[in-house]
Every structure is written in C-alpha cells, then in structure tokens.
Write a protein that holds these residues in place. Sequence first.
Motif, PDB file in Angstrom:
ATOM      1  N   LYS A 123      -5.243  49.956  11.756  1.00  0.00           N
ATOM      2  CA  LYS A 123      -3.934  50.543  11.437  1.00  0.00           C
ATOM      3  C   LYS A 123      -4.112  51.845  10.661  1.00  0.00           C
ATOM      4  CE  LYS A 123       0.121  49.326   8.700  1.00  0.00           C
ATOM      5  NZ  LYS A 123       0.740  48.209   7.970  1.00  0.00           N
ATOM      6  N   ILE A 124      -3.381  52.885  11.103  1.00  0.00           N
ATOM      7  CA  ILE A 124      -3.394  54.187  10.442  1.00  0.00           C
ATOM      8  C   ILE A 124      -1.944  54.557  10.151  1.00  0.00           C
ATOM      9  CG2 ILE A 124      -4.059  56.616  10.614  1.00  0.00           C
ATOM     10  CD1 ILE A 124      -6.015  55.707  12.892  1.00  0.00           C
ATOM     11  N   GLU A 125      -1.647  54.869   8.893  1.00  0.00           N
ATOM     12  CA  GLU A 125      -0.288  55.249   8.516  1.00  0.00           C
ATOM     13  C   GLU A 125      -0.231  56.750   8.268  1.00  0.00           C
ATOM     14  OE1 GLU A 125       1.854  52.470   5.872  1.00  0.00           O
ATOM     15  OE2 GLU A 125      -0.077  51.413   5.786  1.00  0.00           O
ATOM     16  N   ALA A 126       0.815  57.390   8.825  1.00  0.00           N
ATOM     17  CA  ALA A 126       0.992  58.835   8.651  1.00  0.00           C
ATOM     18  C   ALA A 126       2.447  59.196   8.933  1.00  0.00           C
ATOM     19  CB  ALA A 126       0.074  59.617   9.592  1.00  0.00           C
ATOM     20  N   ASN A 127       3.017  60.034   8.085  1.00  0.00           N
ATOM     21  CA  ASN A 127       4.376  60.552   8.285  1.00  0.00           C
ATOM     22  C   ASN A 127       5.400  59.449   8.536  1.00  0.00           C
ATOM     23  OD1 ASN A 127       3.178  63.107   8.125  1.00  0.00           O
ATOM     24  ND2 ASN A 127       2.901  63.200  10.334  1.00  0.00           N
ATOM     25  N   ASP A 128       5.382  58.410   7.723  1.00  0.00           N
ATOM     26  CA  ASP A 128       6.305  57.269   7.850  1.00  0.00           C
ATOM     27  C   ASP A 128       6.195  56.552   9.186  1.00  0.00           C
ATOM     28  OD1 ASP A 128       7.354  57.630   5.268  1.00  0.00           O
ATOM     29  OD2 ASP A 128       8.794  59.108   5.999  1.00  0.00           O
ATOM     30  N   ASN A 129       5.090  56.697   9.867  1.00  0.00           N
ATOM     31  CA  ASN A 129       4.832  55.988  11.119  1.00  0.00           C
ATOM     32  C   ASN A 129       3.538  55.199  10.986  1.00  0.00           C
ATOM     33  OD1 ASN A 129       6.933  56.784  13.062  1.00  0.00           O
ATOM     34  ND2 ASN A 129       6.098  58.841  12.756  1.00  0.00           N
ATOM     35  N   GLU A 130       3.421  54.164  11.792  1.00  0.00           N
ATOM     36  CA  GLU A 130       2.189  53.392  11.873  1.00  0.00           C
ATOM     37  C   GLU A 130       1.600  53.589  13.263  1.00  0.00           C
ATOM     38  OE1 GLU A 130       3.455  49.391  11.104  1.00  0.00           O
ATOM     39  OE2 GLU A 130       3.281  49.666   8.943  1.00  0.00           O
ATOM     40  N   VAL A 166     -10.429  51.988  24.953  1.00  0.00           N
ATOM     41  CA  VAL A 166     -10.037  52.320  23.596  1.00  0.00           C
ATOM     42  C   VAL A 166      -8.785  53.178  23.696  1.00  0.00           C
ATOM     43  CG1 VAL A 166     -10.722  53.469  21.455  1.00  0.00           C
ATOM     44  CG2 VAL A 166     -12.457  52.319  22.862  1.00  0.00           C
ATOM     45  N   TYR A 167      -7.764  52.807  22.953  1.00  0.00           N
ATOM     46  CA  TYR A 167      -6.540  53.601  22.989  1.00  0.00           C
ATOM     47  C   TYR A 167      -5.819  53.560  21.660  1.00  0.00           C
ATOM     48  CZ  TYR A 167      -4.771  49.017  24.561  1.00  0.00           C
ATOM     49  OH  TYR A 167      -4.497  47.684  24.693  1.00  0.00           O
ATOM     50  N   ILE A 168      -4.819  54.437  21.534  1.00  0.00           N
ATOM     51  CA  ILE A 168      -4.064  54.549  20.288  1.00  0.00           C
ATOM     52  C   ILE A 168      -2.588  54.676  20.639  1.00  0.00           C
ATOM     53  CG2 ILE A 168      -4.297  57.061  20.125  1.00  0.00           C
ATOM     54  CD1 ILE A 168      -4.675  56.657  17.079  1.00  0.00           C
ATOM     55  N   GLY A 169      -1.760  54.041  19.820  1.00  0.00           N
ATOM     56  CA  GLY A 169      -0.322  54.102  20.048  1.00  0.00           C
ATOM     57  C   GLY A 169       0.445  54.033  18.741  1.00  0.00           C
ATOM     58  N   ARG A 170       1.691  54.465  18.810  1.00  0.00           N
ATOM     59  CA  ARG A 170       2.585  54.430  17.646  1.00  0.00           C
ATOM     60  C   ARG A 170       3.366  53.128  17.687  1.00  0.00           C
ATOM     61  NH1 ARG A 170       7.812  55.706  16.917  1.00  0.00           N
ATOM     62  NH2 ARG A 170       7.972  56.590  19.013  1.00  0.00           N
ATOM     63  N   ALA A 171       3.420  52.443  16.547  1.00  0.00           N
ATOM     64  CA  ALA A 171       4.152  51.185  16.463  1.00  0.00           C
ATOM     65  C   ALA A 171       5.649  51.454  16.606  1.00  0.00           C
ATOM     66  CB  ALA A 171       3.866  50.499  15.132  1.00  0.00           C
ATOM     67  N   THR A 172       6.324  50.564  17.326  1.00  0.00           N
ATOM     68  CA  THR A 172       7.773  50.665  17.506  1.00  0.00           C
ATOM     69  C   THR A 172       8.423  49.386  17.011  1.00  0.00           C
ATOM     70  OG1 THR A 172       7.638  49.809  19.755  1.00  0.00           O
ATOM     71  CG2 THR A 172       7.560  52.202  19.493  1.00  0.00           C
ATOM     72  N   PHE A 173       9.685  49.492  16.639  1.00  0.00           N
ATOM     73  CA  PHE A 173      10.429  48.339  16.141  1.00  0.00           C
ATOM     74  C   PHE A 173      11.073  47.617  17.303  1.00  0.00           C
ATOM     75  CE2 PHE A 173      14.221  46.250  14.608  1.00  0.00           C
ATOM     76  CZ  PHE A 173      13.707  45.525  13.552  1.00  0.00           C
ATOM     77  N   PRO A 174      11.112  46.312  17.345  1.00  0.00           N
ATOM     78  CA  PRO A 174      10.620  45.373  16.352  1.00  0.00           C
ATOM     79  C   PRO A 174       9.123  45.090  16.516  1.00  0.00           C
ATOM     80  CG  PRO A 174      11.777  44.155  18.050  1.00  0.00           C
ATOM     81  CD  PRO A 174      11.880  45.621  18.388  1.00  0.00           C
ATOM     82  N   HIS A 175       8.576  45.311  17.692  1.00  0.00           N
ATOM     83  CA  HIS A 175       7.135  45.163  17.852  1.00  0.00           C
ATOM     84  C   HIS A 175       6.724  45.867  19.134  1.00  0.00           C
ATOM     85  CE1 HIS A 175       7.983  42.147  20.926  1.00  0.00           C
ATOM     86  NE2 HIS A 175       8.815  41.606  20.066  1.00  0.00           N
TER      87      HIS A 175
END
Length: 113
Positions: A42-49, A75-84
């Motif tokens: 988990k990486i947190e930046a600019n009020d996003n996860e 290997v990939y990266i994505g921005r968490a969205t609500f609710p999951h």
Amino acid sequence: MILENTGLNGLKSDLSYLDESAEKVGFIRWQWEYYRATYDYKIEANDNEYFLRINTRAVEGKLERPDTVLEIEAVYIGRATFPHGLEYESEIPSFVQKTANLKLAELKQLLEA
C-alpha cells in the motif's frame, strides 16, 4: 496499470521464502487460494491509496505447503476505489511510481539472492 520490465515476471520461489522476502519489503500476501496468491504493498499519496500488486501462481504443489513453488505472473498498480476494488486506468503520480519501483527492486534483489 501493468508494470513492464520489473524483472520479476517469471521468477520462481518457494512459498515460505517468498512470504518472508515480501514481508521484509512491506508486502502482504492478501488474496490466496490453492493455486494463486497476490502480494500487495500500500502506498498513500494525495489523499489516495494505491496498491502495488504482484500476482503469483503455484507451479509445484498447493499453497497450504511451505515448499510450494510459486511463479510471478504479473505486477501492476492501481488506485483504491470506494467501497472496494482497484482502478487501473488512472495516472500514477511520480512519487507513487518511484516508491513502487524501489519496492520491486528490493524484492527482486531478495528473490535473486
């Protein structure tokens, strides 16, 4: 976003060593079943996860055994969205990308040792 040229795709490791190495770098084995597992950071930046995710698949054995051999598939990266969930189309901030590259390099070094 799928991350290319990480040097991790195709690397193999037994489950116990991959778990130990991933944990040292900060990854957690999050989702798993008998033949697949994902490791998240988990990486947190600019009020996003953002989550850096490594997909693996068992090539010998099942995940309930520590000597099971896993191969890294993607290997990939994505921005968490609500609710999951993760959204993979967003632009990744440079700080997040830099952190992800550092963590991947650390894990690669441990797995190749």
